[in-house]
Design a protein around this motif. Structure first.
Motif, short mmCIF file in Angstrom:
data_model
loop_
_atom_site.label_atom_id
_atom_site.label_comp_id
_atom_site.label_asym_id
_atom_site.label_seq_id
_atom_site.Cartn_x
_atom_site.Cartn_y
_atom_site.Cartn_z
N ASN A 15 5.76 2.01 -10.03
CA ASN A 15 4.53 1.83 -10.63
C ASN A 15 3.83 0.53 -10.13
OD1 ASN A 15 5.17 3.86 -12.45
ND2 ASN A 15 6.64 2.75 -13.66
N SER A 34 2.34 1.67 -3.38
CA SER A 34 1.17 2.04 -4.49
C SER A 34 1.34 3.70 -4.56
CB SER A 34 0.07 1.39 -4.28
OG SER A 34 -0.74 1.75 -2.96
N ASN A 35 1.31 4.35 -3.27
CA ASN A 35 1.36 5.87 -3.18
C ASN A 35 2.53 6.56 -3.33
OD1 ASN A 35 -1.44 5.77 -2.53
ND2 ASN A 35 -0.97 4.81 -0.50
N ASN A 36 3.75 5.80 -3.75
CA ASN A 36 5.09 6.40 -4.25
C ASN A 36 5.07 6.58 -5.41
OD1 ASN A 36 7.63 6.78 -4.58
ND2 ASN A 36 8.16 5.92 -2.57
N GLU A 37 5.35 7.85 -5.81
CA GLU A 37 5.40 8.25 -7.20
C GLU A 37 6.84 7.67 -8.03
OE1 GLU A 37 7.75 12.56 -7.33
OE2 GLU A 37 5.55 12.39 -6.93
N TYR A 52 0.69 -1.16 -0.15
CA TYR A 52 0.04 -0.05 -0.10
C TYR A 52 0.95 1.20 -0.04
CZ TYR A 52 -3.26 3.64 1.46
OH TYR A 52 -3.90 4.73 1.70
N TYR A 53 1.82 1.10 0.67
CA TYR A 53 3.02 2.49 0.85
C TYR A 53 3.41 2.64 -0.61
CZ TYR A 53 6.93 5.02 1.91
OH TYR A 53 7.87 6.22 1.69
N SER A 108 -0.13 -0.96 -8.67
CA SER A 108 -1.47 -0.74 -8.35
C SER A 108 -2.11 -1.76 -7.81
CB SER A 108 -2.18 -0.67 -9.69
OG SER A 108 -2.22 -1.72 -10.55
#
Length: 134
Positions: free
Chosen positions: A109, A103-106, A100-101, A111
């Motif tokens: 890639n 998936s929120n990091n630019e 989850y962490y 999902s």
């Protein structure tokens, strides 16, 4: 999820076979496709990609160990199989938190689709663990 709950063939031996085979497959793929996977997964420079590739080479044997332990435990007594499944279930909890962490990091890639196989394995393990109670 409904289909998983309806399945009657949720024997620990079958689930451990599936989990073991998937982990062994992942171990092979993480090594063979280390570069391609790292380049697809990370939005970083070449130096960081090289580090990610090394990480993939290190993760491959870990998946191999998990896969072999799952396969070798298929012939244990049900009580011991349940302990192996519980260990994997518990291990998935921090994995999903980290995912989850990520998936929120630019820079990464990822999902929900990236973890779909792990979510399916997690659900299979939980259902088999519950259904295999004495």
């Amino acid at each position: 999820v409904g289909l998983i709950l309806k399945l009657r063939i949720m024997k620990p031996k079958l689930i451990l076979t599936i989990v073991g085979a998937v982990y062994i497959f992942q171990s092979i793929m993480s090594i063979i496709f280390a570069r391609a996977g790292s380049e697809a997964m990370f939005n970083v420079g070449e130096e960081a990609i090289e580090l990610a590739i090394l990480f993939q080479y290190g993760v491959g044997p870990v998946f191999l160990m998990l896969g072999l332990m799952s396969l070798f435990s298929r012939n244990f007594k049900v009580e011991s199989q349940r302990k192996i499944m519980l260990a994997v279930i518990i291990g998935y909890i921090p994995f999903f938190a980290v995912f989850y962490y990520f998936s929120n990091n630019e820079m990464i890639n990822m999902s929900l689709g990236s973890a779909s196989l792990d979510i399916i394995l997690f659900l299979l393990l939980i259902v088999s663990y519950i259904k295999s109670k004495k």
